[in-house]
Write a protein that holds these residues in place. Structure first.
Motif, PDB file in Angstrom:
ATOM      1  N   GLN A  34       0.835  -1.206   0.000  1.00 34.03           N
ATOM      2  CA  GLN A  34       0.000   0.000   0.000  1.00 34.03           C
ATOM      3  C   GLN A  34       0.874   1.263   0.000  1.00 34.03           C
ATOM      4  O   GLN A  34       0.561   2.247  -0.681  1.00 34.03           O
ATOM      5  CB  GLN A  34      -0.951  -0.008   1.205  1.00 34.03           C
ATOM      6  CG  GLN A  34      -2.058  -1.046   1.062  1.00 34.03           C
ATOM      7  CD  GLN A  34      -3.008  -1.047   2.258  1.00 34.03           C
ATOM      8  OE1 GLN A  34      -3.945  -0.266   2.339  1.00 34.03           O
ATOM      9  NE2 GLN A  34      -2.757  -1.930   3.204  1.00 34.03           N
TER      10      GLN A  34
ATOM     11  N   TYR B  70      -9.282  -5.109   0.854  1.00 36.42           N
ATOM     12  CA  TYR B  70      -8.092  -4.345   0.496  1.00 36.42           C
ATOM     13  C   TYR B  70      -8.201  -3.711  -0.880  1.00 36.42           C
ATOM     14  O   TYR B  70      -7.692  -2.612  -1.114  1.00 36.42           O
ATOM     15  CB  TYR B  70      -6.831  -5.209   0.648  1.00 36.42           C
ATOM     16  CG  TYR B  70      -6.422  -5.234   2.100  1.00 36.42           C
ATOM     17  CD1 TYR B  70      -5.550  -4.282   2.596  1.00 36.42           C
ATOM     18  CD2 TYR B  70      -6.994  -6.135   2.990  1.00 36.42           C
ATOM     19  CE1 TYR B  70      -5.217  -4.248   3.942  1.00 36.42           C
ATOM     20  CE2 TYR B  70      -6.674  -6.106   4.339  1.00 36.42           C
ATOM     21  CZ  TYR B  70      -5.780  -5.156   4.808  1.00 36.42           C
ATOM     22  OH  TYR B  70      -5.476  -5.106   6.130  1.00 36.42           O
ATOM     23  N   TRP B  73      -9.544  -0.126  -1.235  1.00 33.79           N
ATOM     24  CA  TRP B  73      -8.681   1.018  -0.920  1.00 33.79           C
ATOM     25  C   TRP B  73      -8.013   1.577  -2.179  1.00 33.79           C
ATOM     26  O   TRP B  73      -7.631   2.751  -2.210  1.00 33.79           O
ATOM     27  CB  TRP B  73      -7.611   0.581   0.093  1.00 33.79           C
ATOM     28  CG  TRP B  73      -6.626   1.650   0.429  1.00 33.79           C
ATOM     29  CD1 TRP B  73      -6.765   2.643   1.350  1.00 33.79           C
ATOM     30  CD2 TRP B  73      -5.336   1.860  -0.181  1.00 33.79           C
ATOM     31  NE1 TRP B  73      -5.654   3.448   1.355  1.00 33.79           N
ATOM     32  CE2 TRP B  73      -4.761   2.992   0.437  1.00 33.79           C
ATOM     33  CE3 TRP B  73      -4.623   1.199  -1.186  1.00 33.79           C
ATOM     34  CZ2 TRP B  73      -3.496   3.480   0.075  1.00 33.79           C
ATOM     35  CZ3 TRP B  73      -3.376   1.679  -1.550  1.00 33.79           C
ATOM     36  CH2 TRP B  73      -2.825   2.809  -0.922  1.00 33.79           C
ATOM     37  N   ASN B 230      -7.776  -0.786   7.153  1.00 35.58           N
ATOM     38  CA  ASN B 230      -8.642  -1.054   6.013  1.00 35.58           C
ATOM     39  C   ASN B 230     -10.033  -1.494   6.436  1.00 35.58           C
ATOM     40  O   ASN B 230     -10.805  -2.002   5.623  1.00 35.58           O
ATOM     41  CB  ASN B 230      -7.989  -2.082   5.072  1.00 35.58           C
ATOM     42  CG  ASN B 230      -6.849  -1.456   4.292  1.00 35.58           C
ATOM     43  OD1 ASN B 230      -5.764  -1.268   4.821  1.00 35.58           O
ATOM     44  ND2 ASN B 230      -7.101  -1.073   3.046  1.00 35.58           N
TER      45      ASN B 230
END
Lengths: 258, 258, 258
Positions: A34, B70, B73, B230
């Motif tokens: 990320q 995830y 995001w 998250n």
């Protein structure tokens, strides 16, 4: 107190040659990925390398000695994105720091203590910029990565000049402990070899170890210490694993024997 | 049934901003590297990040909850190359999926179930393209990576519109299990915190855990759960390892205590 | 003896399409990152992938069989930066090698034995270039990475044509041992499946294993061997870990049973 323009002008900053990640995130799971997604999006074209993804977890002190030693190898205009941050979500400040032409971004918890102490010239700034959305537990992704990206792409970094409020004058110049266990089981200390007598012996886990120049000049299975390729005193066993063979782990004390 | 042009037109597809890898391949060995070699060759210049390289091995169900959480995001125009594929070489289909502007490529085994269920708009296609040389055990490299690269560079993706034949209506909306253990030993559940009462307690491995806001508001050694960055409910021990301290592993059941 | 121009002219060398890293450095710690920093600086824009970061540590023999097998999958104009180098700092030579259009850079310790033996055409050169600063223990960063970068960006590589002084005629064409344990616990042998009878059984750790075509055609928990996606005979347990379930580790002997 300087304003944002001051720090950019002071550094003569243009664009980073490299972003180096120094974290305890690990590589496999979702954290480093990320962070890299943010960097790819906000600082496209700047190479990103993983310097440490397994810095001593939650241990800014041991990490500080590794960071100062390894960062010194990198060229100027490297941005170090540093996250060893057990106090995330608490009151610790967010900092960025210019030290001898390199930039450091991360939490103010002592992590930059040795970088500052060993640099000829430093300027410290508190990050007062905040992203639109800031999670409580992942400032690496939400705050430090975007900020590092802004720095890396040459933006004027928004910050407020400060004395680093997290200086740790009580920490020693050299750390007499095991600071890191590497992939081979070698145990790095926080001691720079150049700070030790040439014939120093190191005492660790009940053993006294002599210095060697290279691995290949010691018999198989022999334990010794040597100056590693970044200047730290490191404990190894030729064709063995020092961590297992000697019972070493991070934090184990190391003494300089006469 | 649509033809290949339909899916490109439908998506208004140009070029990916990012390719994210979601696999159980690990990073050290030869699998991820070969996939990245294909991507570098066929989609040069598109950044590639490792989202998970250690998704629950051979476990599309636990992986499906992580992926849906995830992926949300990431920005639109991300291509997710997803390989958790215990049935490789067997009859499971190969799919690609557009969901709210993101693309997913991988095996049809339930891995995309939660992505589809949570998206506002999805289109599913079966991949009938086959490479010249297709190994029996590494479709990630031979089929999914080239296909993801084609998508990423903006080619019209060759596919046949379909109802996903691998939908798993029997899987719950929230997974009351440990779905992932991270680098720190924290245990992510498959439960979204937003789906839980604000004062929910979680029962796991014989312990009942309260909710905390951040790590730093709990004493050293205390176990708790919190909403991770998250949005998943995650179990942690302040300055400890929840996996070891509480005896948790992937698949362990989690109950919502009153 | 050729001079530097010879090797470049001979290869018709322009610029690498890819740099592949084959090392025992691990990815988490500081070694791979420093190597990549050198490559990013000296060969900007050439993609770098990690082929193996966990080649058998300090074991050039097992590594040689993996390297020859996996390198064959990569396109021509790939530069392989290969460091499995227990003799670093000792007298072993530093080599670079052209083999069927691919380049290999690394220590002369047998690591390139199987690449050379299986190639149609090879040229071997001894690296006599030395960097300004050469550590005793990290030639990967200080010598091999800059050299690989020069090759990759299309520079005329400075080298001296030689017969590889580290050839190991005593090593077999196929290695009847476990050479690598992967992320799933599968155990790769150094035997190419194509060199085995179609109905060969493999005997390992007191078990005799049949050949299977894919994982999915075997019952859960069953052990078998199969031809992996790069052609090696590999031992696996369906939905299990062969390393743990059968007690396998690198170096364990494998016999071909009638």
């Amino acid at each position: 107190m300087a304003n944002a323009l001051d720090c950019a002008a002071a550094a003569g900053w243009e664009r980073a040659c490299l972003i180096a990640l120094f974290t305890d995130f690990g590589l496999d799971g979702p954290y480093t990925g990320q962070v890299k997604a943010v960097l790819a999006d906000m600082a496209p074209g700047v190479p990103v390398v993983d310097l440490f993804a397994d810095a001593p977890a939650g241990d800014p002190k041991a990490s500080a000695y590794l960071l100062a030693t390894y960062a010194a190898w990198f060229p100027k205009r490297t941005v170090f994105l540093c996250v060893v941050d057990p106090g995330v979500g608490g009151p610790r400040p967010a900092l960025f720091l210019e030290a001898d032409g390199r930039w450091f971004v991360g939490p103010g918890n002592g992590l930059f203590e040795l970088v500052q102490r060993r640099a000829r010239e430093t300027r410290c700034f508190e990050i007062d910029w905040r992203p639109e959305r800031l999670s409580a537990s992942f400032h690496g992704r939400d705050l430090f990565a975007p900020f590092a990206a802004m720095l890396a792409r040459g933006d004027t970094p928004p910050g407020r000049s400060c004395e680093d409020p997290s200086r740790r004058a009580d920490w020693p110049d050299e750390l007499s402990e095991i600071a890191y266990i590497d992939h081979y089981g070698n145990a790095m200390t926080g001691l720079r070899a150049a700070a030790l007598p040439a014939d120093a012996r190191l005492s660790v886990a009940g053993r006294v170890l002599e210095r060697a120049t290279t691995f290949s000049d010691r018999p198989r299975g022999a334990a010794f210490w040597y100056e590693n390729s970044n200047g730290l005193a490191e404990i190894a066993v030729n064709q063995g694993r020092a961590d297992r063979d000697l019972g070493l782990s991070i934090g184990a004390p190391v003494e300089i024997a006469a």
